[in-house]
Design a protein around this motif. Structure first.
Motif, PDB file in Angstrom:
ATOM      1  N   THR A  20      13.729  12.295  22.232  1.00 49.68           N
ATOM      2  CA  THR A  20      14.158  13.106  23.319  1.00 49.68           C
ATOM      3  C   THR A  20      13.177  14.089  23.709  1.00 49.68           C
ATOM      4  O   THR A  20      13.189  14.704  24.514  1.00 49.68           O
ATOM      5  N   PHE A  21      12.209  14.147  22.821  1.00 48.94           N
ATOM      6  CA  PHE A  21      11.233  15.213  22.562  1.00 48.94           C
ATOM      7  C   PHE A  21       9.873  14.666  23.463  1.00 48.94           C
ATOM      8  O   PHE A  21       9.322  13.918  22.854  1.00 48.94           O
ATOM      9  N   GLY A  22       9.378  15.623  24.298  1.00 43.57           N
ATOM     10  CA  GLY A  22       7.767  15.093  24.960  1.00 43.57           C
ATOM     11  C   GLY A  22       8.020  13.637  25.501  1.00 43.57           C
ATOM     12  O   GLY A  22       9.163  13.148  25.946  1.00 43.57           O
ATOM     13  N   SER A  23       7.243  12.704  25.070  1.00 47.49           N
ATOM     14  CA  SER A  23       7.195  11.569  25.390  1.00 47.49           C
ATOM     15  C   SER A  23       7.238  10.685  24.095  1.00 47.49           C
ATOM     16  O   SER A  23       6.578  10.600  23.322  1.00 47.49           O
ATOM     17  N   SER A  24       8.625  10.156  23.921  1.00 45.51           N
ATOM     18  CA  SER A  24       8.722   9.328  22.815  1.00 45.51           C
ATOM     19  C   SER A  24       8.407  10.290  21.435  1.00 45.51           C
ATOM     20  O   SER A  24       8.126   9.689  20.493  1.00 45.51           O
TER      21      SER A  24
END
Length: 276
Positions: free
Chosen positions: A220-224
């Motif tokens: 759920t953080f940044g991109s993957s």
């Protein structure tokens, strides 16, 4: 003149200080390397070398490796000092973590020798740049390791007894490829929700990753699980990309930018986006 210089042995000796921490009585610990050893010096709060520590103020560690250096140090609440770095074993770099008693001697309750040497998680280029003591007494170390075709971020969790915590990641370690090229993690911190936030360089940019307490990427953080940061145009790889957590959970990232010989600071939201 308000500064301290300590000559370790002689002007011809190569020495480096990479880690620093301050104790509850304002004593100062400097960790690094000299003549191929892990070396720790302790100073009183007035900057005078504490000659009651180790041998004449210095604690030296070479057990199990032929040459190495400590790159980071952290003090436990019981006064024991944990140092992390690297050491050569059979001409290959290995991860090295040691723990010293308050008098500078090796703490043999840690992995029975006071020193933990391991290679888990990669094939070469094993270096630890950061060590943190967690609230439960376990130890979190951060650095880099080579996994073909390039270096990756590396995080490992160690029990207070000096063994890899196999409930974390894969056999106690987690490596993350944050780019297609050279990745080096410099610092890990724990956010208010218990996630492990790690910062470093990723090819020509910077990167921040977030892991769960069990060592899995938080997708759920940044991109993957990975937030890529471009600190400007040009070649931006530099040394010392560090992070800190604000009370709101937002992430401060700061480091050196080679392309303009400058310091760059940015802030990320709790979701891993640049906070505009």
């Amino acid at each position: 003149r308000g500064g301290v210089m300590t000559v370790i042995t002689s002007p011809s000796t190569t020495g480096v200080s990479r880690g620093l921490c301050v104790g509850p009585s304002d004593e100062i610990y400097l960790a690094g390397g000299a003549t191929g050893d892990f070396l720790v010096a302790r100073y009183n709060s007035n900057g005078i070398l504490d000659t009651t520590y180790g041998t004449a103020g210095f604690a030296s560690v070479t057990s199990g490796f032929t040459s190495g250096a400590a790159y980071s140090a952290a003090l436990q609440s019981d006064g024991k000092l944990v140092c992390a770095g690297f050491g050569y074993v059979s001409s290959a770099t290995n991860f090295v973590v040691c723990r010293l008693n308050s008098d500078g001697s090796l703490d043999t309750s840690f992995n029975s020798t006071g020193v933990l040497i391991f290679t888990t998680g990669g094939t070469s280029n094993r270096f630890l740049n950061d060590v943190q003591i967690l609230s439960d007494g376990s130890i979190l170390v951060t650095g880099r390791v080579y996994n073909s075709p390039a270096d990756d971020f590396f995080v490992a969790k160690i029990t207070s007894a000096g063994a890899l915590d196999t409930s974390f990641g894969s056999s106690g370690v987690k490596s993350v490829s944050t780019s297609s090229s050279h990745d080096v993690a410099h610092r890990s911190v724990i956010d208010p929700s218990g996630y492990i936030v790690t910062s470093g360089i990723a090819n020509q940019d910077w990167a921040v990753t977030r892991l769960s307490s069990s060592g899995s990427l938080d997708t759920t953080f940044g991109s993957s699980g990975i937030s890529a940061i471009d600190p400007g145009t040009g070649a931006n790889t530099g040394d010392g990309v560090y992070c800190g957590i604000q009370s709101t959970g937002k992430i401060i990232v700061a480091g050196y930018r080679n392309s303009s010989s400058s310091i760059y600071v940015t802030r990320l939201t709790t979701a891993g986006a640049v906070d505009t």
